[in-house]
Design a protein around this motif. Structure first.
Motif, PDB file in Angstrom:
ATOM      1  N   THR A   1      -6.660  58.062 -32.571  1.00  0.00           N
ATOM      2  CA  THR A   1      -5.863  59.273 -32.359  1.00  0.00           C
ATOM      3  C   THR A   1      -5.998  60.243 -33.535  1.00  0.00           C
ATOM      4  N   ALA A   2      -5.516  59.845 -34.707  1.00  0.00           N
ATOM      5  CA  ALA A   2      -5.543  60.750 -35.866  1.00  0.00           C
ATOM      6  C   ALA A   2      -6.838  60.671 -36.646  1.00  0.00           C
ATOM      7  N   GLY A   3      -7.667  59.679 -36.346  1.00  0.00           N
ATOM      8  CA  GLY A   3      -8.946  59.582 -37.041  1.00  0.00           C
ATOM      9  C   GLY A   3      -9.208  58.186 -37.547  1.00  0.00           C
ATOM     10  N   VAL A   4     -10.359  57.629 -37.143  1.00  0.00           N
ATOM     11  CA  VAL A   4     -10.702  56.264 -37.535  1.00  0.00           C
ATOM     12  C   VAL A   4     -10.781  56.124 -39.048  1.00  0.00           C
ATOM     13  N   MET A   5     -11.243  57.169 -39.735  1.00  0.00           N
ATOM     14  CA  MET A   5     -11.344  57.102 -41.184  1.00  0.00           C
ATOM     15  C   MET A   5     -10.330  58.013 -41.880  1.00  0.00           C
ATOM     16  N   ASN A   6      -9.246  58.319 -41.205  1.00  0.00           N
ATOM     17  CA  ASN A   6      -8.119  58.994 -41.847  1.00  0.00           C
ATOM     18  C   ASN A   6      -7.341  57.922 -42.604  1.00  0.00           C
ATOM     19  N   LEU A   7      -7.594  57.812 -43.902  1.00  0.00           N
ATOM     20  CA  LEU A   7      -7.055  56.680 -44.656  1.00  0.00           C
ATOM     21  C   LEU A   7      -5.539  56.652 -44.699  1.00  0.00           C
ATOM     22  N   LEU A   8      -4.892  57.821 -44.652  1.00  0.00           N
ATOM     23  CA  LEU A   8      -3.430  57.827 -44.602  1.00  0.00           C
ATOM     24  C   LEU A   8      -2.955  57.182 -43.313  1.00  0.00           C
ATOM     25  N   TRP A   9      -3.591  57.522 -42.203  1.00  0.00           N
ATOM     26  CA  TRP A   9      -3.232  56.946 -40.912  1.00  0.00           C
ATOM     27  C   TRP A   9      -3.538  55.448 -40.889  1.00  0.00           C
ATOM     28  N   VAL A  10      -4.681  55.066 -41.432  1.00  0.00           N
ATOM     29  CA  VAL A  10      -5.051  53.644 -41.517  1.00  0.00           C
ATOM     30  C   VAL A  10      -4.006  52.880 -42.320  1.00  0.00           C
ATOM     31  N   ALA A  11      -3.594  53.457 -43.468  1.00  0.00           N
ATOM     32  CA  ALA A  11      -2.607  52.791 -44.329  1.00  0.00           C
ATOM     33  C   ALA A  11      -1.250  52.700 -43.646  1.00  0.00           C
ATOM     34  N   LEU A  12      -0.857  53.719 -42.907  1.00  0.00           N
ATOM     35  CA  LEU A  12       0.429  53.698 -42.206  1.00  0.00           C
ATOM     36  C   LEU A  12       0.460  52.604 -41.142  1.00  0.00           C
ATOM     37  N   ILE A  13      -0.620  52.484 -40.384  1.00  0.00           N
ATOM     38  CA  ILE A  13      -0.670  51.427 -39.363  1.00  0.00           C
ATOM     39  C   ILE A  13      -0.659  50.054 -40.024  1.00  0.00           C
ATOM     40  N   ALA A  14      -1.431  49.894 -41.113  1.00  0.00           N
ATOM     41  CA  ALA A  14      -1.459  48.617 -41.825  1.00  0.00           C
ATOM     42  C   ALA A  14      -0.083  48.273 -42.380  1.00  0.00           C
ATOM     43  N   ALA A  15       0.617  49.265 -42.930  1.00  0.00           N
ATOM     44  CA  ALA A  15       1.961  49.031 -43.464  1.00  0.00           C
ATOM     45  C   ALA A  15       2.930  48.643 -42.354  1.00  0.00           C
ATOM     46  N   PHE A  16       2.799  49.292 -41.197  1.00  0.00           N
ATOM     47  CA  PHE A  16       3.672  48.953 -40.072  1.00  0.00           C
ATOM     48  C   PHE A  16       3.427  47.513 -39.617  1.00  0.00           C
ATOM     49  N   VAL A  17       2.150  47.116 -39.517  1.00  0.00           N
ATOM     50  CA  VAL A  17       1.824  45.739 -39.135  1.00  0.00           C
ATOM     51  C   VAL A  17       2.439  44.754 -40.132  1.00  0.00           C
ATOM     52  N   PHE A  18       2.338  45.069 -41.420  1.00  0.00           N
ATOM     53  CA  PHE A  18       2.897  44.215 -42.466  1.00  0.00           C
ATOM     54  C   PHE A  18       4.413  44.072 -42.293  1.00  0.00           C
ATOM     55  N   ILE A  19       5.088  45.197 -42.077  1.00  0.00           N
ATOM     56  CA  ILE A  19       6.546  45.172 -41.915  1.00  0.00           C
ATOM     57  C   ILE A  19       6.936  44.411 -40.656  1.00  0.00           C
ATOM     58  N   GLU A  20       6.251  44.683 -39.570  1.00  0.00           N
ATOM     59  CA  GLU A  20       6.600  44.047 -38.299  1.00  0.00           C
ATOM     60  C   GLU A  20       6.440  42.530 -38.377  1.00  0.00           C
ATOM     61  N   LYS A  21       5.414  42.065 -39.083  1.00  0.00           N
ATOM     62  CA  LYS A  21       5.145  40.631 -39.142  1.00  0.00           C
ATOM     63  C   LYS A  21       5.962  39.906 -40.197  1.00  0.00           C
TER      64      LYS A  21
END
Length: 259
Positions: free
Chosen positions: A211-231
């Motif tokens: 959606t926001a960009g495969v190599m948009n590192l801010l977006w990548v980091a936000l998704i990774a942080a969400f996965v970390f929090i959720e788990k």
């Protein structure tokens, strides 16, 4: 000394394993940072091709570079949230085998699943690019596609299969107790099985990278942080459900706005 057991201090092996997992995660993020800069330069040149009727077909080299990009990205995004489960496995396996080697065998099994996902994502990436649904910066060029991906990810957050997978990710001890397999082959298989569970938990979130960009590192980091929090966070499941609602609302808004 009995075969395979660390007679001195098993904690040393677990500490080394933890340091190694952190180091691999950091290396993955460094690679992504460098690759993102390269992609920005390439996308500037790619703008000149925006008016072409059909993008040029991928070469073998382009496919391999994209596959490596996705594979490294999955390491950087998923390994941090999997580290507690990997170290728990190391604690339980120390009576059987040297801690460090068997821990890496388990981690290799886990990452093998995400490497397979990366291959599928690479193929999808090429298809979307051929259909002109991605910009040269590898972000969605279609509000309908973005909205659809957001809605799918949001709805998936509420499905029973998501709950089952997340429950095992949040409480890996139960998984280990009921799926324990001894030996090196057992370590790899358990790692792969745990990877499948995590894939079942997070695959829809990973597709949001389109959606926001495969190599948009801010977006990548936000998704990774969400996965970390959720788990790992205490109220991670609640955060996941609330985020699911927000994703559906935003996705529906994009699609309505496009209409």
């Amino acid at each position: 000394m009995t075969g395979g057991v660390d007679p001195v201090n098993p904690r040393h092996g677990r500490f080394a394993a933890a340091a190694g997992l952190v180091g691999v995660s950091l290396l993955a993020w460094i690679y992504l940072w460098i690759d993102a800069g390269r992609m920005v330069s390439m996308s500037d040149g790619g703008m000149a091709m925006a008016g072409m009727a059909t993008p040029p077909p991928w070469s073998v080299g382009t496919f391999l570079l994209t596959f490596v990009m996705w594979s490294v990205m999955m390491v950087g995004m998923m390994l941090p949230s999997a580290t507690p489960a990997i170290l728990l496995y190391a604690s339980m396996a120390r009576e059987d085998r040297p801690v460090l080697p068997v821990t890496w065998v388990f981690a290799t099994g886990y990452l093998a699943v995400w490497t397979a996902f990366s291959l599928a994502a690479t193929i999808l990436h090429g298809l979307l690019e051929a259909l002109r649904l991605l910009t040269p910066a590898m972000a969605s060029a279609s509000a309908v596609m973005s909205g659809s991906l957001l809605i799918v990810a949001g709805v998936y957050q509420w499905l029973p299969v998501k709950d089952a997978c997340l429950r095992n990710c949040r409480s890996p001890l139960q998984f280990f107790l009921f799926h324990w397999r001894p030996g090196v082959a057992g370590a790899f298989r358990m790692g792969a099985e745990h990877g499948v569970i995590c894939l079942g938990c997070c695959w829809a979130l990973m597709l949001l990278l389109f959606t926001a960009g495969v190599m948009n590192l801010l977006w990548v980091a936000l998704i990774a942080a969400f996965v970390f929090i959720e788990k790992l966070a205490r109220h991670g499941r609640l955060a996941g459900r609330l985020t699911g609602v927000a994703l559906v609302v935003v996705g529906a808004g994009l699609m309505i706005g496009q209409g």
